[in-house]
Design an enzyme around this catalytic site. Structure first.
Site, PDB file in Angstrom:
ATOM      1  N   GLY A 175     133.237 -11.634  22.758  1.00  0.00           N
ATOM      2  CA  GLY A 175     132.528 -12.745  23.360  1.00  0.00           C
ATOM      3  C   GLY A 175     131.621 -12.256  24.478  1.00  0.00           C
ATOM      4  CG  HIS A 235     145.353 -13.298  35.435  1.00  0.00           C
ATOM      5  ND1 HIS A 235     146.067 -14.081  34.567  1.00  0.00           N
ATOM      6  CD2 HIS A 235     144.090 -13.271  34.942  1.00  0.00           C
ATOM      7  CE1 HIS A 235     145.284 -14.526  33.598  1.00  0.00           C
ATOM      8  NE2 HIS A 235     144.064 -14.035  33.807  1.00  0.00           N
ATOM      9  CB  THR A 285     140.671  -7.742  31.631  1.00  0.00           C
ATOM     10  OG1 THR A 285     139.750  -7.509  30.541  1.00  0.00           O
ATOM     11  CG2 THR A 285     140.811  -6.477  32.448  1.00  0.00           C
ATOM     12  CB  ILE A 337     134.373 -10.671  28.672  1.00  0.00           C
ATOM     13  CG1 ILE A 337     134.385 -11.875  29.614  1.00  0.00           C
ATOM     14  CG2 ILE A 337     135.023  -9.458  29.340  1.00  0.00           C
ATOM     15  CD1 ILE A 337     135.763 -12.462  29.833  1.00  0.00           C
ATOM     16  CD  GLU A 347     149.264 -14.213  34.723  1.00  0.00           C
ATOM     17  OE1 GLU A 347     148.595 -15.121  35.278  1.00  0.00           O
ATOM     18  OE2 GLU A 347     148.750 -13.295  34.076  1.00  0.00           O
ATOM     19  NE  ARG A 391     144.702 -16.875  29.257  1.00  0.00           N
ATOM     20  CZ  ARG A 391     143.749 -16.842  30.166  1.00  0.00           C
ATOM     21  NH1 ARG A 391     143.450 -15.704  30.763  1.00  0.00           N
ATOM     22  NH2 ARG A 391     143.089 -17.937  30.490  1.00  0.00           N
TER      23      ARG A 391
END
Length: 316
Positions: free
Chosen positions: A154, A281, A231, A156, A262, A233
């Site tokens: 995508g 995160h 980076t 990123i 988390e 999930r």
């Protein structure tokens, strides 16, 4: 507590001032730092928000039902797996995201982690603080000519690919949903990508199909000594399988910015794993992305609320 204007609930203790200014016609209620389900249910019952901007925590059906006026849930970022989308659809609540708003920040952080692993930044720093000088014995990994494998392409992943090419790397990408592949990379199957890549970087969403896609079976395909960076999930990785691969040298080093549960607090399974780099995160949280994610999330709320309310009553 009653308010004179509709309420937007923010699941955090703050929102960028630029985003706040867009919501002048609303009362903003902050849920506090990393609020849990009970806190969010209570605030929804108290304020009956028309919109929720999600920065931290998860939004489930129970929270939605506590806010009968709720029309939109807007993610402060791109990952909407923390929102029960099926429950939202059943309640005619729009779910929005801010894709690309943090792409620069996450891609930069991915490269910071890749370089930290390849150049042994953290262990060398620790060794020097202990009085060692490893110049005659240490050799870092040179990236030029090596293969970078991207799982997800995508906004990123595309940025990470371009930087990889600037380093002189060969870039493979696995993304069954990508319509086109940029010149910087070559389309690949996942298995071939794992077999060929010296560096593997994850940039895909967490879905039923991608849950624990990096597991003992897939890690066994990896080139011995590969670097793995996540980076995206935490749920994409089977943690125990990765620890085993780090211990036996299949994966030389890994860097993780997200985790299945988390916040990750001590004690946790990564504390005594020397060849893993951890960050809390924060890949998508930069000075600029904080503003971009906030303003896009707020704009998404405004756009949905500007639409006429659909008549959801059954036809007689």
């Amino acid at each position: 507590m009653t308010t004179s204007s509709p309420v937007i609930l923010v699941t955090a203790s703050d929102l960028a001032p630029q985003a706040v200014s867009l919501l002048d016609d609303f009362t903003i209620v902050y849920a506090g730092k990393q609020p849990g389900e009970e806190t969010l249910v209570q605030l929804c019952q108290q304020h009956n928000p028309v919109g929720i901007i999600v920065r931290y925590g998860k939004i489930n059906a129970r929270i939605m039902d506590a806010a009968p006026a709720l029309r939109v849930i807007s993610k402060h970022g791109s990952g909407i797996d923390v929102i029960d989308q099926k429950a939202a659809a059943e309640r005619h609540i729009s779910v929005q995201s801010a894709p690309g708003a943090n792409a620069a920040a996450v891609s930069e952080h991915a490269w910071a982690l890749i370089l930290a692993c390849a150049k042994s930044v953290i262990p060398l720093d620790q060794r020097m603080r202990q009085g060692h000088w490893d110049k005659s014995t240490h050799k870092s990994v040179e990236l030029e000519g090596r293969t970078l494998g991207l799982v997800g392409l995508g906004a990123i992943g595309g940025r990470v690919a371009r930087i990889g090419r600037a380093f002189g790397m060969n870039v493979l990408a696995y993304d069954p949903y990508a319509r086109t592949f940029p010149d910087e990379c070559v389309s690949s199957s996942l298995d071939d990508l794992l077999r060929q890549s010296d560096v593997i970087s994850l940039h895909c969403p967490l879905t039923e199909q991608t849950q624990k896609m990096i597991n003992a079976e897939s890690l066994a395909l990896c080139k011995k000594g590969a670097i793995l960076v996540n980076t995206a999930r935490g749920g994409l990785i089977d943690d125990e399988a990765l620890i085993a691969a780090l211990n036996d040298g299949t994966i030389a080093s890994a860097a993780l910015d997200s985790f299945a549960t988390e916040p990750l607090t001590a004690p946790h399974i990564w504390q005594n794993v020397d060849n893993v780099v951890l960050s809390p995160h924060i890949g998508g949280v930069s000075d600029n992305s904080y503003v971009k994610m906030g303003t896009v999330a707020a704009t998404n709320v405004l756009n949905v609320l500007a639409e006429p309310v659909k008549d959801e009553s059954p036809v007689s």
